[in-house]
Scaffold this motif. Structure first.
Motif, PDB file in Angstrom:
ATOM      1  N   ASP A 207      14.042  48.361  74.005  1.00 17.89           N
ATOM      2  CA  ASP A 207      13.782  49.541  74.842  1.00 17.89           C
ATOM      3  C   ASP A 207      13.222  50.680  73.997  1.00 17.89           C
ATOM      4  O   ASP A 207      12.252  51.355  74.392  1.00 17.89           O
ATOM      5  CB  ASP A 207      15.071  50.007  75.536  1.00 17.89           C
ATOM      6  N   LEU A 208      13.840  50.905  72.827  1.00 20.44           N
ATOM      7  CA  LEU A 208      13.351  51.958  71.937  1.00 20.44           C
ATOM      8  C   LEU A 208      11.959  51.632  71.411  1.00 20.44           C
ATOM      9  O   LEU A 208      11.111  52.528  71.266  1.00 20.44           O
ATOM     10  CB  LEU A 208      14.317  52.145  70.765  1.00 20.44           C
ATOM     11  N   ALA A 209      11.715  50.366  71.142  1.00 21.65           N
ATOM     12  CA  ALA A 209      10.391  49.964  70.667  1.00 21.65           C
ATOM     13  C   ALA A 209       9.323  50.277  71.704  1.00 21.65           C
ATOM     14  O   ALA A 209       8.229  50.763  71.370  1.00 21.65           O
ATOM     15  CB  ALA A 209      10.392  48.474  70.336  1.00 21.65           C
ATOM     16  N   GLU A 210       9.632  50.023  72.962  1.00 20.87           N
ATOM     17  CA  GLU A 210       8.672  50.337  74.028  1.00 20.87           C
ATOM     18  C   GLU A 210       8.496  51.845  74.161  1.00 20.87           C
ATOM     19  O   GLU A 210       7.370  52.345  74.335  1.00 20.87           O
ATOM     20  CB  GLU A 210       9.144  49.731  75.341  1.00 20.87           C
ATOM     21  N   LYS A 211       9.580  52.584  74.080  1.00 22.63           N
ATOM     22  CA  LYS A 211       9.524  54.039  74.230  1.00 22.63           C
ATOM     23  C   LYS A 211       8.685  54.683  73.130  1.00 22.63           C
ATOM     24  O   LYS A 211       7.932  55.638  73.391  1.00 22.63           O
ATOM     25  CB  LYS A 211      10.948  54.605  74.220  1.00 22.63           C
ATOM     26  N   TYR A 212       8.787  54.151  71.896  1.00 18.48           N
ATOM     27  CA  TYR A 212       8.108  54.778  70.760  1.00 18.48           C
ATOM     28  C   TYR A 212       6.926  53.953  70.251  1.00 18.48           C
ATOM     29  O   TYR A 212       6.428  54.188  69.149  1.00 18.48           O
ATOM     30  CB  TYR A 212       9.122  55.027  69.636  1.00 18.48           C
ATOM     31  N   ASN A 213       6.500  52.986  71.045  1.00 16.19           N
ATOM     32  CA  ASN A 213       5.290  52.216  70.744  1.00 16.19           C
ATOM     33  C   ASN A 213       5.392  51.506  69.395  1.00 16.19           C
ATOM     34  O   ASN A 213       4.539  51.645  68.517  1.00 16.19           O
ATOM     35  CB  ASN A 213       4.056  53.133  70.755  1.00 16.19           C
ATOM     36  N   ALA A 214       6.479  50.736  69.239  1.00 17.21           N
ATOM     37  CA  ALA A 214       6.724  50.031  67.969  1.00 17.21           C
ATOM     38  C   ALA A 214       6.714  48.519  68.178  1.00 17.21           C
ATOM     39  O   ALA A 214       7.125  48.016  69.238  1.00 17.21           O
ATOM     40  CB  ALA A 214       8.062  50.450  67.375  1.00 17.21           C
TER      41      ALA A 214
END
Length: 402
Positions: A207-214
C-alpha cells in the motif's frame, strides 16, 4: 629482492590472518562446523562417527531433500545427462530443465519472467546490485533485519539508501515521504525473518509502495514451500501479488539447490544480460533442476504436508512452554529458543550433542545481537510427538546444566 627476504615479508602479511583468527577464537565468535551426512532412509538424522544424531536446525523444512521421488528424479537425470553442465548459462549451460523451471516459477508467482541463480544469496546480490545500479537517482529503503545478501546487493549498487525500523510502517512512510513522487524508489524486505521467525506486514508495505510510487523487492526465502495454498509463499497466502520482484530458493523447503527471482520480463532480461554472477558462473546441473521440478510439483500439491508442519510446530511450542523454556512465539514455522550468552548457548549445544545425540547450531553475533543468542529450531512434518518431547526434555536438562 632475495627469495628468503620475499618469503619473510610474505609470512608477515599472512601472519595478519592468523592473528585475526586468534582474535575470533578468543572472543568465542569463531565458528565450528559440525560435519553431517544426512540420511535419506532416516529423515531428520545424520551419522556422526558411530552415532546417529537428530538434526533440529535444518532449513530443509519439509524434508524434501530426502523425498524418494525427488531423489529418483535426480538420479535418473544424472544417468541421462551427467553430473554437470560444463558451462555458463550462455555457453551450453541452459538446459531444457532450466527453461521449464523458469517458466513454472514465473507462473507460480504470477510474474512475467523468472531467472535461476546458483543460490538464494547470489539471486539477491546480483539482481539488486544490477537493477539498482541501472536506475538513475534511485533511493532504496531496506528493513533493518534484512538478510546479508540483500544488504550487500544494495551496498554494492552505490545507491542512496535508508534503513527503516524492522516492520515499522510509520518509520518506512516517514522516510518515503522525504522524496518527490517521481524519484525512483525501491523497498526491500522479507516475508519471514529467519532469526525471529516473524512475518512482515507485506500488504501494508505494498500500500505504501503504491502511495509513494515505489517498486518492491520481496525475499520469500523462508516462506517458499510452507506458506500459501500451493506453497508459493506469503503473497499467495495473502492473495496479494503486488510485489514487483519476488525472490525464492530451492535449498530450503524445496530440498535441492539454487535460487531465483521472478518479476517483470524486461528488467530480468536486463539482469540476465548484465549481472556478473549470472553471466560468468557455471550453471547448475540439469539433474538438480530436474529434481527441483519434481519437488516443486510435490510441494505445490502438499497442502496436507504444510498442515502437518504447523501441527508439529504447535506441538513443539506446547512442549517448550510446559517446561518454561524461553522461545519467541512467532507466527511462522520457525521456533527461536532464546539462550542469551555466547558461551552458554555454545555449551548447551555441546551438551545436547554429547549426551542426547541432538544437533542444533548455536546462533550468535553477528547473526544476532549480543545478548540475543539462540537456537533456531525447525520442526519437520515427519517428526513424531515422541521425538518432539525428547527434544524439549533434553533442552530443559541441558539449560539447567549450562
Amino acid at each position: 629482492m632475495s627469495i628468503s627476504t620475499f618469503a619473510v615479508r610474505q609470512d608477515a602479511v599472512l601472519d595478519v590472518f592468523e592473528q585475526r583468527i586468534e582474535e575470533l577464537k578468543e572472543s568465542r565468535l569463531y565458528r565450528e562446523f559440525f560435519p553431517v551426512g544426512h540420511l535419506a532412509n532416516d529423515r531428520g538424522h545424520t551419522r556422526h562417527g558411530d552415532r546417529t544424531v537428530q538434526v533440529w536446525c535444518s532449513n530443509d523444512y519439509l524434508g524434501m531433500s530426502q523425498h524418494p521421488e525427488v531423489i529418483a528424479a535426480q538420479v535418473d537425470a544424472t544417468l541421462k545427462h551427467g553430473t554437470g553442465t560444463g558451462g555458463s548459462r550462455n555457453i551450453a549451460g541452459t538446459s531444457t530443465a532450466h527453461v521449464e523451471l523458469e517458466r513454472r516459477l514465473a507462473g507460480w508467482h504470477r510474474k512475467e519472467r523468472a531467472l535461476i541463480f546458483s543460490s538464494g544469496y547470489v539471486a539477491n546480490f546480483e539482481t539488486l546490485s544490477t537493477l539498482i545500479a541501472a536506475l538513475d537517482d534511485v533511493v532504496v529503503f531496506s528493513d533493518s533485519l534484512n538478510h546479508r545478501s540483500l544488504i550487500e546487493g544494495i551496498v554494492r549498487s552505490g545507491a542512496r539508501k535508508h534503513v527503516f525500523a524492522h516492520n515499522d510502517l510509520a518509520d518506512l512512510e516517514s522516510k518515503l515521504a522525504l522524496y518527490d513522487a517521481d524519484r525512483p524508489k525501491l523497498i526491500v524486505f522479507e516475508s519471514v525473518y529467519s532469526m525471529d521467525g516473524d512475518t512482515s506486514p507485506a500488504s501494508a508495505i505494498f500500500d505504501l509502495a503504491e502511495k509513494y510510487n515505489a517498486l518492491t523487492f520481496l525475499d520469500e526465502t523462508h516462506s517458499i514451500g510452507v506458506r500459501g495454498a500451493t506453497g508459493a509463499g506469503l503473497c499467495e497466502e495473502l492473495d496479494d501479488h503486488r510485489a514487483t520482484f519476488v525472490q525464492g530458493v530451492f535449498g530450503k523447503a524445496i530440498g535441492t539447490v539454487g535460487g531465483y527471482v521472478a518479476g517483470p520480463d524486461t528488467v530480468l532480461d536486463y539482469v540476465r544480460s548484465h549481472a556478473p554472477g549470472f553471466i560468468f558462473t557455471t550453471s547448475l546441473p540439469q539433474a538438480a533442476m530436474e529434481a527441483t521440478l519434481k519437488s516443486l510439483s510435490i510441494v505445490q500439491q502438499g497442502e496436507g504436508m504444510r498442515a502437518e508442519l504447523y501441527r508439529k510446530v504447535a506441538l513443539m511450542k506446547a512442549e517448550l512452554r510446559a517446561r518454561n523454556i524461553d522461545f519467541l512465539d512467532a507466527d511462522s514455522h520457525l521456533v527461536p529458543v532464546m539462550v542469551p550468552g555466547g558461551e552458554r548457548v555454545r555449551r548447551v549445544s555441546e551438551l545436547l550433542r554429547e549426551h542426547y545425540d541432538i544437533y542444533v547450531q548455536p546462533i550468535n553475533f553477528p547473526s544476532v545481537a549480543r545478548g540475543g543468542e539462540r537456537f533456531r529450531v525447525t520442526v519437520a512434518p515427519f517428526r513424531t510427538p515422541e521425538q518432539i518431547a525428547y527434544f524439549a526434555e533434553a533442552m530443559q536438562r541441558c539449560l539447567e546444566l549450562a
